[in-house]
Design a protein around this motif. Structure first.
Motif, mmCIF file in Angstrom:
data_model
loop_
_atom_site.group_PDB
_atom_site.id
_atom_site.type_symbol
_atom_site.label_atom_id
_atom_site.label_comp_id
_atom_site.label_asym_id
_atom_site.label_seq_id
_atom_site.Cartn_x
_atom_site.Cartn_y
_atom_site.Cartn_z
ATOM 1 N N HIS A 152 -38.642 -2.200 11.139
ATOM 2 C CA HIS A 152 -38.230 -1.005 11.883
ATOM 3 C C HIS A 152 -39.141 0.191 11.640
ATOM 4 O O HIS A 152 -39.630 0.808 12.601
ATOM 5 C CB HIS A 152 -36.779 -0.655 11.525
ATOM 6 C CG HIS A 152 -35.805 -1.742 11.849
ATOM 7 N ND1 HIS A 152 -35.800 -2.402 13.059
ATOM 8 C CD2 HIS A 152 -34.802 -2.302 11.118
ATOM 9 C CE1 HIS A 152 -34.842 -3.307 13.067
ATOM 10 N NE2 HIS A 152 -34.225 -3.279 11.896
ATOM 11 N N LEU A 153 -39.368 0.541 10.377
ATOM 12 C CA LEU A 153 -40.162 1.735 10.111
ATOM 13 C C LEU A 153 -41.643 1.536 10.460
ATOM 14 O O LEU A 153 -42.243 2.420 11.092
ATOM 15 C CB LEU A 153 -39.980 2.167 8.659
ATOM 16 C CG LEU A 153 -40.260 3.651 8.388
ATOM 17 C CD1 LEU A 153 -39.409 4.134 7.231
ATOM 18 C CD2 LEU A 153 -41.720 3.905 8.080
ATOM 19 N N PRO A 154 -42.282 0.412 10.104
ATOM 20 C CA PRO A 154 -43.655 0.191 10.590
ATOM 21 C C PRO A 154 -43.740 0.173 12.107
ATOM 22 O O PRO A 154 -44.717 0.663 12.687
ATOM 23 C CB PRO A 154 -44.028 -1.166 9.991
ATOM 24 C CG PRO A 154 -43.188 -1.275 8.761
ATOM 25 C CD PRO A 154 -41.884 -0.634 9.134
ATOM 26 N N GLY A 155 -42.725 -0.378 12.770
ATOM 27 C CA GLY A 155 -42.725 -0.370 14.228
ATOM 28 C C GLY A 155 -42.667 1.040 14.782
ATOM 29 O O GLY A 155 -43.325 1.360 15.783
ATOM 30 N N LEU A 156 -41.882 1.895 14.142
ATOM 31 C CA LEU A 156 -41.802 3.295 14.557
ATOM 32 C C LEU A 156 -43.157 3.978 14.441
ATOM 33 O O LEU A 156 -43.616 4.659 15.375
ATOM 34 C CB LEU A 156 -40.759 4.024 13.700
ATOM 35 C CG LEU A 156 -40.688 5.544 13.876
ATOM 36 C CD1 LEU A 156 -40.043 5.893 15.209
ATOM 37 C CD2 LEU A 156 -39.912 6.182 12.725
ATOM 38 N N ILE A 157 -43.817 3.806 13.294
ATOM 39 C CA ILE A 157 -45.109 4.463 13.072
ATOM 40 C C ILE A 157 -46.178 3.903 14.003
ATOM 41 O O ILE A 157 -46.993 4.654 14.564
ATOM 42 C CB ILE A 157 -45.526 4.311 11.597
ATOM 43 C CG1 ILE A 157 -44.532 5.059 10.690
ATOM 44 C CG2 ILE A 157 -46.934 4.827 11.376
ATOM 45 C CD1 ILE A 157 -44.807 4.909 9.220
ATOM 46 N N ASP A 158 -46.182 2.597 14.218
ATOM 47 C CA ASP A 158 -47.172 1.995 15.105
ATOM 48 C C ASP A 158 -46.980 2.456 16.547
ATOM 49 O O ASP A 158 -47.963 2.714 17.264
ATOM 50 C CB ASP A 158 -47.095 0.472 15.025
ATOM 51 C CG ASP A 158 -47.556 -0.057 13.677
ATOM 52 O OD1 ASP A 158 -48.180 0.718 12.915
ATOM 53 O OD2 ASP A 158 -47.266 -1.231 13.371
ATOM 54 N N ARG A 159 -45.718 2.587 16.974
ATOM 55 C CA ARG A 159 -45.476 3.054 18.339
ATOM 56 C C ARG A 159 -45.833 4.535 18.484
ATOM 57 O O ARG A 159 -46.298 4.953 19.552
ATOM 58 C CB ARG A 159 -44.012 2.827 18.714
ATOM 59 C CG ARG A 159 -43.697 1.368 19.027
ATOM 60 C CD ARG A 159 -42.225 1.156 19.348
ATOM 61 N NE ARG A 159 -41.981 -0.204 19.802
ATOM 62 C CZ ARG A 159 -41.855 -1.260 19.008
ATOM 63 N NH1 ARG A 159 -41.953 -1.105 17.699
ATOM 64 N NH2 ARG A 159 -41.638 -2.453 19.494
ATOM 65 N N TYR A 160 -45.639 5.295 17.433
ATOM 66 C CA TYR A 160 -46.055 6.700 17.477
ATOM 67 C C TYR A 160 -47.570 6.791 17.638
ATOM 68 O O TYR A 160 -48.067 7.624 18.399
ATOM 69 C CB TYR A 160 -45.625 7.418 16.198
ATOM 70 C CG TYR A 160 -46.191 8.819 16.084
ATOM 71 C CD1 TYR A 160 -45.564 9.891 16.714
ATOM 72 C CD2 TYR A 160 -47.361 9.059 15.361
ATOM 73 C CE1 TYR A 160 -46.090 11.177 16.629
ATOM 74 C CE2 TYR A 160 -47.887 10.334 15.272
ATOM 75 C CZ TYR A 160 -47.246 11.393 15.903
ATOM 76 O OH TYR A 160 -47.789 12.660 15.823
ATOM 77 N N ALA A 161 -48.301 5.930 16.942
ATOM 78 C CA ALA A 161 -49.760 5.951 17.034
ATOM 79 C C ALA A 161 -50.237 5.606 18.437
ATOM 80 O O ALA A 161 -51.333 6.026 18.842
ATOM 81 C CB ALA A 161 -50.359 4.986 16.018
ATOM 82 N N ASN A 162 -49.427 4.846 19.208
ATOM 83 C CA ASN A 162 -49.815 4.472 20.562
ATOM 84 C C ASN A 162 -49.637 5.603 21.569
ATOM 85 O O ASN A 162 -50.198 5.539 22.668
ATOM 86 C CB ASN A 162 -49.000 3.257 21.022
ATOM 87 C CG ASN A 162 -49.350 1.999 20.249
ATOM 88 O OD1 ASN A 162 -50.452 1.866 19.730
ATOM 89 N ND2 ASN A 162 -48.405 1.081 20.155
#
Length: 249
Positions: A170-180
């Motif tokens: 969940h948290l890595p997915g949040l950060i990765d989507r923010y980077a996109n």
């Protein structure tokens, strides 16, 4: 914006840059960097040990084969090249960075999961806005306690599973989507009146609270177990001590 407001904004920006440098040298970021260096040293140490072990085994095998049948110069050179290639592959494979995986791996212990998560946050921190970095620093500051409690907890424990999903999915997915999200769109307000940066900070803060609650529940189990053990000892041996007669000289 007036000239005074512009000066104030520039002064605040300079202050933020100075505090960022101080934090990176002496604050939580410095502690993260030290932990990351220690993990890298352990990783390279294991890789070097495996490579040396492979070279040693290959050398012994060549010697034993040479005692049985002559292998010649070309055979010896081929064996040396093969041993070096195997050692190089082992070193390369063992020195790779271990990152937080997109799924919860069943074969990774809880303690190692926390280390991977800590390393992921350290590498991702610089790409986040300053308010989000502050929350990241708060999360990493609490990972030591979480690791200590999770290491004693079974992987299939519900609390451990919640923490693992949050740290690896969940948290890595949040950060990765923010980077996109393109930087030009991160300050646009959504239907709820929040920008992408604001939602990121709130989600990170919610993650911090969730991990803190898991750590607290696990610590409470240890406290309850300690209390139960203490009461058992007091009930079994305390009365005998209280009723014992003191022999006078």
């Amino acid at each position: 914006m007036s000239e005074t407001d512009e000066k104030v904004s520039k002064a605040l920006a300079r202050f933020d840059r100075v505090m960022t440098v101080i934090d990176e040298r002496e604050g939580p970021v410095a502690m993260q960097a030290r932990r990351e260096r220690q993990r890298s040293l352990r990783r390279y140490g294991r890789a070097t040990r495996n490579a040396v072990f492979a070279l040693l085994i290959s050398s012994i095998a060549v010697i034993l084969i040479g005692l049985v049948t002559p292998i010649g110069l070309f055979g010896f050179l081929g064996a040396v090249m093969l041993a070096v290639a195997i050692a190089g592959l082992l070193f390369f494979w063992g020195s790779r960075e271990e990152t937080a995986l997109p799924t919860v791996p069943k074969d990774v212990p809880n303690g190692e999961m926390v280390q991977r998560f800590d390393s992921y946050l350290y590498r991702s921190r610089r790409a986040l806005p300053a308010p989000a970095q502050t929350v990241i620093d708060a999360i990493t500051a609490e990972l030591g306690t979480l690791k200590q409690t999770l290491e004693r907890t079974d992987t299939l424990d519900p609390d451990a599973q919640d923490a693992r999903r949050l740290m690896s999915v969940h948290l890595p997915g949040l950060i990765d989507r923010y980077a996109n999200v393109p930087p030009a769109f991160r300050r646009e307000v959504d239907a709820e009146g929040k920008t992408v940066d604001q939602r990121l900070v709130e989600s990170l803060q919610a993650s911090r609270v969730a991990l803190g609650e898991v750590s607290e529940r696990l610590a409470k189990r240890d406290m309850d177990a300690f209390e139960t053990q203490g009461r058992f000892i007091e009930s079994k041996y305390g009365q005998a001590d209280d009723g014992a007669e003191v022999t006078k000289p």
